[in-house]
Design a protein around this motif. Structure first.
Motif, short mmCIF file in Angstrom:
data_model
loop_
_atom_site.label_atom_id
_atom_site.label_comp_id
_atom_site.label_asym_id
_atom_site.label_seq_id
_atom_site.Cartn_x
_atom_site.Cartn_y
_atom_site.Cartn_z
N TYR A 58 7.03 -6.43 -15.10
CA TYR A 58 6.41 -5.78 -13.95
C TYR A 58 4.96 -6.23 -13.82
N LYS A 59 4.29 -6.37 -14.96
CA LYS A 59 2.88 -6.77 -14.93
C LYS A 59 2.70 -8.12 -14.25
N THR A 60 3.49 -9.11 -14.63
CA THR A 60 3.40 -10.43 -14.02
C THR A 60 3.74 -10.36 -12.53
N TRP A 61 4.76 -9.62 -12.20
CA TRP A 61 5.20 -9.46 -10.82
C TRP A 61 4.10 -8.81 -9.96
N ILE A 62 3.49 -7.76 -10.48
CA ILE A 62 2.42 -7.08 -9.74
C ILE A 62 1.19 -7.98 -9.62
N TYR A 63 0.90 -8.75 -10.66
CA TYR A 63 -0.19 -9.73 -10.56
C TYR A 63 0.07 -10.69 -9.42
N ARG A 64 1.28 -11.18 -9.32
CA ARG A 64 1.62 -12.15 -8.28
C ARG A 64 1.44 -11.51 -6.90
N ILE A 65 1.90 -10.28 -6.73
CA ILE A 65 1.72 -9.58 -5.45
C ILE A 65 0.24 -9.41 -5.15
N THR A 66 -0.54 -9.04 -6.17
CA THR A 66 -1.98 -8.85 -5.98
C THR A 66 -2.65 -10.16 -5.59
N VAL A 67 -2.29 -11.23 -6.27
CA VAL A 67 -2.85 -12.54 -5.95
C VAL A 67 -2.54 -12.92 -4.51
N ASN A 68 -1.29 -12.78 -4.12
CA ASN A 68 -0.90 -13.12 -2.74
C ASN A 68 -1.64 -12.25 -1.73
N THR A 69 -1.79 -10.98 -2.03
CA THR A 69 -2.52 -10.07 -1.13
C THR A 69 -3.98 -10.51 -1.01
N CYS A 70 -4.61 -10.85 -2.15
CA CYS A 70 -6.00 -11.29 -2.13
C CYS A 70 -6.18 -12.61 -1.40
N LEU A 71 -5.28 -13.56 -1.65
CA LEU A 71 -5.39 -14.85 -0.98
C LEU A 71 -5.22 -14.70 0.53
N LYS A 72 -4.29 -13.85 0.95
CA LYS A 72 -4.11 -13.59 2.39
C LYS A 72 -5.38 -12.97 2.97
N TYR A 73 -5.94 -12.02 2.25
CA TYR A 73 -7.18 -11.37 2.69
C TYR A 73 -8.30 -12.41 2.85
N LEU A 74 -8.44 -13.29 1.86
CA LEU A 74 -9.49 -14.31 1.92
C LEU A 74 -9.28 -15.25 3.10
N ARG A 75 -8.04 -15.66 3.32
CA ARG A 75 -7.76 -16.56 4.46
C ARG A 75 -8.07 -15.86 5.78
N ASP A 76 -7.68 -14.60 5.89
CA ASP A 76 -7.89 -13.85 7.13
C ASP A 76 -9.36 -13.57 7.40
N ASN A 77 -10.19 -13.53 6.36
CA ASN A 77 -11.59 -13.16 6.50
C ASN A 77 -12.55 -14.28 6.09
N LYS A 78 -12.11 -15.52 6.19
CA LYS A 78 -12.88 -16.65 5.68
C LYS A 78 -14.28 -16.74 6.27
N SER A 79 -14.42 -16.65 7.58
CA SER A 79 -15.75 -16.80 8.18
C SER A 79 -16.67 -15.65 7.79
N ARG A 80 -16.14 -14.45 7.70
CA ARG A 80 -16.95 -13.30 7.30
C ARG A 80 -17.38 -13.43 5.85
N ASN A 81 -16.49 -13.91 4.98
CA ASN A 81 -16.81 -14.08 3.56
C ASN A 81 -17.89 -15.12 3.36
N GLN A 82 -17.91 -16.18 4.17
CA GLN A 82 -18.92 -17.20 4.00
C GLN A 82 -20.30 -16.65 4.36
N THR A 83 -20.37 -15.78 5.35
CA THR A 83 -21.63 -15.12 5.66
C THR A 83 -22.08 -14.26 4.49
N THR A 84 -21.15 -13.54 3.87
CA THR A 84 -21.47 -12.69 2.74
C THR A 84 -22.02 -13.52 1.58
N ILE A 85 -21.44 -14.66 1.31
CA ILE A 85 -21.92 -15.52 0.23
C ILE A 85 -23.37 -15.93 0.50
N ASP A 86 -23.68 -16.34 1.74
CA ASP A 86 -25.05 -16.73 2.08
C ASP A 86 -26.01 -15.56 1.88
N GLU A 87 -25.59 -14.37 2.27
CA GLU A 87 -26.44 -13.19 2.08
C GLU A 87 -26.65 -12.91 0.60
#
Length: 161
Positions: A58-87
């Protein structure tokens, strides 16, 4: 055998801290975003519960779901995240408290590529290399090389700040 609701409650209790920590690393230490992202990952876990085949823990499976959720979030918010990095780069560090040291580390991790960020967060979470390799889908020897390179990148990032 527990029903899905009981199983999810048990998984939530066991793995919430792990999921939160992983999400926090993906959003460079932002606790509000990490909390929101954790909730999304756990909702995705609930929705996928009936699809769990038992091919991994279950741990590995939940990690995979978390990773996929995070990667989707990063792709969906790429331009906003780049502004945050600059700040983040413009924020001067005046104190050296443990919390700020953690924040510096999260910001440095946030400058890594998506896969590197994922790997280092699992290393920090003290997962076995075999399990990390399984989540990422690479060999253990390839993982060791990647971890070595990631640590070198982090040292360079942290020494230049």
């Amino acid at each position: 055998m527990p029903n899905n609701h009981q199983l999810f409650e048990s998984l939530h209790a066991d793995y919430y801290p792990m999921v939160y920590q992983m999400c926090k690393g993906f959003v460079k230490g932002d606790e509000d975003q990490a909390s929101d992202l954790t909730q999304k990952a756990l909702i995705n876990t609930w929705r996928s519960l009936s699809k769990f085949k038992g091919a991994s823990s279950y741990k590995t499976w939940i990690y995979r779901i978390t990773v996929n959720t995070c990667l989707k979030y990063l792709r969906d918010n790429k331009s906003r995240n780049q502004t945050t990095i600059d700040e983040d780069i413009q924020i001067p560090d005046t104190e050296t408290s443990q919390n700020e040291t953690h924040q510096e580390l999260y910001q440095a991790i946030g400058k890594l590529g998506e896969v590197d960020r994922l790997i280092i967060m699992m290393v920090l979470d003290e997962l076995e290399y075999e399990e990390i390799a399984s989540v990422i889908g690479i060999s253990e020897s390839n993982l060791r090389v990647k971890i070595h390179r990631i640590k070198k990148k982090l040292k360079t990032i942290l020494s230049n700040e």
